[in-house]
Write an enzyme that holds these catalytic residues in place. Structure first.
Site, PDB file in Angstrom:
ATOM      1  NE  ARG A 169      -3.501 -10.289 -19.969  1.00 57.81           N
ATOM      2  CZ  ARG A 169      -4.454 -11.176 -19.663  1.00 57.81           C
ATOM      3  NH1 ARG A 169      -4.123 -12.352 -19.196  1.00 57.81           N
ATOM      4  NH2 ARG A 169      -5.741 -10.869 -19.822  1.00 57.81           N
TER       5      ARG A 169
ATOM      6  N   GLY B  71       2.518  -7.769 -20.272  1.00 62.79           N
ATOM      7  CA  GLY B  71       1.724  -6.548 -20.253  1.00 62.79           C
ATOM      8  C   GLY B  71       0.552  -6.644 -19.297  1.00 62.79           C
ATOM      9  CB  ALA B  72      -1.612  -4.879 -17.788  1.00 62.92           C
TER      10      ALA B  72
ATOM     11  CD  GLU C  36      -1.334  -2.463   1.765  1.00 64.89           C
ATOM     12  OE1 GLU C  36      -2.021  -3.487   1.700  1.00 64.89           O
ATOM     13  OE2 GLU C  36      -0.175  -2.438   2.258  1.00 64.89           O
TER      14      GLU C  36
ATOM     15  NE  ARG D 175       2.925 -10.084  -1.059  1.00 69.93           N
ATOM     16  CZ  ARG D 175       2.531  -9.517  -2.198  1.00 69.93           C
ATOM     17  NH1 ARG D 175       1.741 -10.200  -3.025  1.00 69.93           N
ATOM     18  NH2 ARG D 175       2.916  -8.299  -2.507  1.00 69.93           N
TER      19      ARG D 175
ATOM     20  CG  ASP E 150       2.965  -2.982  -4.811  1.00 73.43           C
ATOM     21  OD1 ASP E 150       1.874  -3.578  -4.884  1.00 73.43           O
ATOM     22  OD2 ASP E 150       3.882  -3.323  -4.034  1.00 73.43           O
TER      23      ASP E 150
ATOM     24  N   GLY F 176       7.976  -5.148  -6.243  1.00 76.14           N
ATOM     25  CA  GLY F 176       7.325  -3.835  -6.300  1.00 76.14           C
ATOM     26  C   GLY F 176       6.802  -3.454  -7.664  1.00 76.14           C
TER      27      GLY F 176
END
Length: 319
Positions: free
Chosen positions: A230, A234-235, A36, A168, A261, A258
């Site tokens: 992904r 990518g995404a 976060e 997690r 995030d 990271g």
């Protein structure tokens, strides 16, 4: 009272990192780590006002965390200082550039004692968007209650709610996670998940057809956007019955911790700036590329003026 653009809520730990096996000893680099707060820093560097809500111990590393977040222009004015519990610890060893091992020492930490009262404190001034992750409910029953309360307060105030699944395995089993994360995802406006996490919130994920069914199922629950990370591929984002894909930006990978995030921060920044879904997704791939090209959870995050840097030819020197 005018609130910030974004509020995030969760545990931030002190991180000790090494580029060699921990069992061999050697130097460790101390820094800040937490999904976060990583997102908070990424958004703050892009010019958004962000508050991080949480708890730290009344110890030197807790002071270090707050000092670092303040230096990154993240608001920490509602953070609770816990006199009875220590700040959590994360050890990270980078075995090769794109493979790291992480060990947590966060049981009964200050962050794990997060409560509904802490959620209320950081949401006194409602934000435009609340961002939470599936990590926090895994920490303790009180932390799970904090996330539930934060979502309730944000929705009551008319704020958007973003949920990153962020499973997690070292914190809870898939069976325990599935019930909680499925409900949490269905309370959100924006759901973000890696392609291998989607099965935790909808049944039968794993194919493009299953992803479409998942997007439709979540949409029926009020989810406006399903974002699928992904990695090197990518995404994608499913929204308004359509899907948009963005390729990853090729860079030399130094560290992958990271990266998710960083992508999330970029995507949410685009949403806050009212970009199209495709443009927001592209901003996420840019911020994700900056993250993997640097060592550290958030250290490589770009500022707004740097978002176009990766469009320059390889080897460019700006003078």
């Amino acid at each position: 009272m005018t609130g910030p653009d974004v509020v995030t809520l969760g545990e931030t730990m002190v991180s000790l990192r090494t580029g060699s096996p921990l069992r061999l000893g050697g130097a460790l680099q101390m820094n800040v780590a937490g999904a976060e707060s990583n997102v908070a820093i990424g958004l703050a560097r892009l010019g958004h006002t962000v508050r991080w809500g949480g708890r730290v111990g009344d110890d030197e590393v807790g002071a270090f965390l707050l000092r670092t977040l303040r230096a990154e222009s993240v608001l920490v004015d509602t953070v609770a200082i816990d006199a009875d519990r220590a700040t959590g610890l994360m050890l990270a060893e980078r075995r090769i550039n794109d493979l790291s091992r992480v060990t947590y020492y966060r049981s009964d930490s200050a962050g794990s004692a997060l409560s509904a009262a802490d959620a209320a404190a950081c949401l006194t001034a409602p934000p435009r968007l609340l961002h939470v992750t599936g990590i926090t409910p895994a920490l303790s029953s009180s932390a799970a209650e904090a996330v539930t309360e934060a979502v309730r307060l944000a929705r009551a105030a008319g704020a958007l709610v973003s949920v990153d699944v962020n499973y997690r395995a070292k914190l809870w089993s898939t069976t325990a996670a599935r019930t909680t994360l499925s409900a949490l995802a269905r309370s959100a406006d924006i759901v973000i998940a890696s392609d291998d996490e989607l099965g935790l919130i909808v049944a039968g994920a794993g194919t493009p057809e299953a992803e479409e069914r998942a997007a439709a199922e979540l949409s029926a629950c009020g989810v406006r956007a399903l974002v699928i990370k992904r990695g090197a591929l990518g995404a994608s984002v499913y929204t308004d019955g359509e899907v948009v894909h963005a390729s990853a930006i090729p860079v030399t990978v130094l560290d992958t911790i990271g990266a998710g995030d960083a992508f999330t921060a970029g995507y949410l920044s685009g949403m806050l700036d009212a970009l199209t879904p495709g443009e927001a997704l592209h901003r996420g791939t840019v911020t994700g590329a900056f993250a993997v090209a640097a060592i550290g959870d958030w250290e490589g995050a770009p500022n707004r003026a740097e978002l176009t840097l990766l469009a320059a030819p390889a080897g460019t020197t700006l003078r």
